[in-house]
Design an enzyme around this catalytic site. Structure first.
Site, mmCIF file in Angstrom:
data_model
loop_
_atom_site.group_PDB
_atom_site.id
_atom_site.type_symbol
_atom_site.label_atom_id
_atom_site.label_comp_id
_atom_site.label_asym_id
_atom_site.label_seq_id
_atom_site.Cartn_x
_atom_site.Cartn_y
_atom_site.Cartn_z
ATOM 1 N N SER A 171 0.826 -1.199 0.000
ATOM 2 C CA SER A 171 0.000 0.000 0.000
ATOM 3 C C SER A 171 0.868 1.261 0.000
ATOM 4 O O SER A 171 1.646 1.470 -0.933
ATOM 5 C CB SER A 171 -0.969 -0.050 1.189
ATOM 6 O OG SER A 171 -1.996 0.917 1.055
ATOM 7 N N GLU A 223 -10.242 -4.611 -5.026
ATOM 8 C CA GLU A 223 -9.861 -3.361 -4.381
ATOM 9 C C GLU A 223 -9.993 -2.165 -5.313
ATOM 10 O O GLU A 223 -9.674 -2.243 -6.505
ATOM 11 C CB GLU A 223 -8.441 -3.442 -3.824
ATOM 12 C CG GLU A 223 -7.353 -3.796 -4.812
ATOM 13 C CD GLU A 223 -5.975 -3.736 -4.158
ATOM 14 O OE1 GLU A 223 -5.676 -2.732 -3.501
ATOM 15 O OE2 GLU A 223 -5.205 -4.697 -4.324
ATOM 16 N N HIS A 232 -7.677 -5.439 -0.662
ATOM 17 C CA HIS A 232 -6.459 -4.651 -0.525
ATOM 18 C C HIS A 232 -5.513 -5.302 0.492
ATOM 19 O O HIS A 232 -5.897 -5.589 1.617
ATOM 20 C CB HIS A 232 -6.840 -3.240 -0.071
ATOM 21 C CG HIS A 232 -5.715 -2.258 -0.051
ATOM 22 N ND1 HIS A 232 -5.072 -1.841 -1.191
ATOM 23 C CD2 HIS A 232 -5.123 -1.597 0.981
ATOM 24 C CE1 HIS A 232 -4.147 -0.953 -0.869
ATOM 25 N NE2 HIS A 232 -4.140 -0.793 0.444
#
Length: 311
Positions: free
Chosen positions: A151, A246, A276
């Protein structure tokens, strides 16, 4: 019979989603940043991977080594955690990082970079660069270092590479990215097309996190803040993993397109039905498969013996 059928229908991904929602349900406008960070750490700080944990100051950056028993001393993975630049730590990502270290058979350095809003862009990038310098100061060759991150940490993996390249510094052997957040403008089509199936990460939330990181005068198109808009030429081999459910999916798919166009060696894996950073949830079978694939990629580029089977 109906109850049993309902139980069977609950998938590992459903359980992971409920874990996430349970955290967010406990937060309100009055919840302090410190409490949010503490809750996140508590929710994910477990772990059973067989690694030794060694606290370290990496050039003044707080971190820890995760060391498998048979790991070579002259190779390392620099792990940069996610959390929207707002939450997350070596504690919250210790289980994921430990499973990567164990599967890769490689020492892994995880670091606590400074978080926003107390420390806005480029503080996190500066700290990640310091960690890379620290590894080199320990005598490791760039060819014996790989980066990995999820991320916002995937964003920083790319940003550190770009900053190092632009400063004429040697680059690491490879980078492994899990659901990297590469576009702080949140312009990808998946923010709409996946909105109904992503349980957490809606576009308004992503844009709020971007403002929190950049400040009101920050530029979301800055290539060191949004690597999607960078000249990606010259980067080392990349593995990019994303979940098909996601909203941030296109941050990965478009990155792969642009990296290939720039001449980079990049492998894109989009995992059906996954959310995610699904790799954080060991109860999801595909998470174990993804980490095994990621470990194979890292071992290959770090030239760690392939006789070791990923866990």
């Amino acid at each position: 019979m109906g109850t049993a059928g309902d139980d069977i229908a609950i998938t590992p991904v459903d359980r992971a989603i409920e874990r996430l929602r349970a955290i967010y349900r406990g937060w309100s406008r009055d919840t302090s940043m410190a409490q949010m960070r503490s809750d996140w750490d508590a929710a994910f700080s477990g772990g059973s991977a067989p690694v030794t944990i060694e606290p370290v100051s990496a050039g003044g950056i707080d971190g820890e080594w995760l060391v498998p028993s048979d790991a070579p001393r002259h190779k390392a993975i620099l792990y940069i955690h996610g959390g929207g630049f707002r939450i997350g730590s070596v504690a919250s990502h210790r289980e994921l990082a430990a499973r990567i270290a164990d599967a890769s058979g490689c020492r892994l350095l995880s670091v606590n970079y400074r978080l926003a809003p107390e420390h806005r862009f480029p503080a996190a990038l500066d700290d990640a660069l310091i960690a890379y310098h620290y590894l080199r100061d320990q005598g490791l060759r760039p060819a014996d270092i790989a980066f990995a991150g999820d991320s916002a940490g995937g964003n920083l993996v790319l940003a550190v590479m770009l900053a190092a390249r632009d400063r004429g510094l040697p680059l690491p052997a490879a980078g492994a990215l899990m659901s990297p957040w590469t576009d702080l403008t949140a312009s990808g089509a998946s923010y709409q097309s996946r909105a109904a199936v992503d349980p957490i990460h809606q576009r308004a939330m992503i844009l709020a996190l971007a403002r929190n990181y950049l400040g009101k005068d920050g530029d979301p198109h800055d290539p060191l803040a949004s690597p999607l808009y960078a000249d990606l030429a010259g980067l080392p081999p990349l593995l990019v993993q994303a979940g098909d459910r996601e909203t941030v999916r296109d941050d990965s798919t478009e990155l792969a397109v642009r990296a290939k166009a720039a001449g980079c060696d990049v492998e894109l894996q989009v995992w059906d039905g996954m959310i995610h950073v699904f790799q954080m949830f060991p109860e999801i079978p595909q998470a174990r498969e993804a980490i095994a694939s990621l470990a194979t990629f890292l071992r290959s580029h770090l030239h760690i013996g392939h006789e070791r089977a990923p866990q």
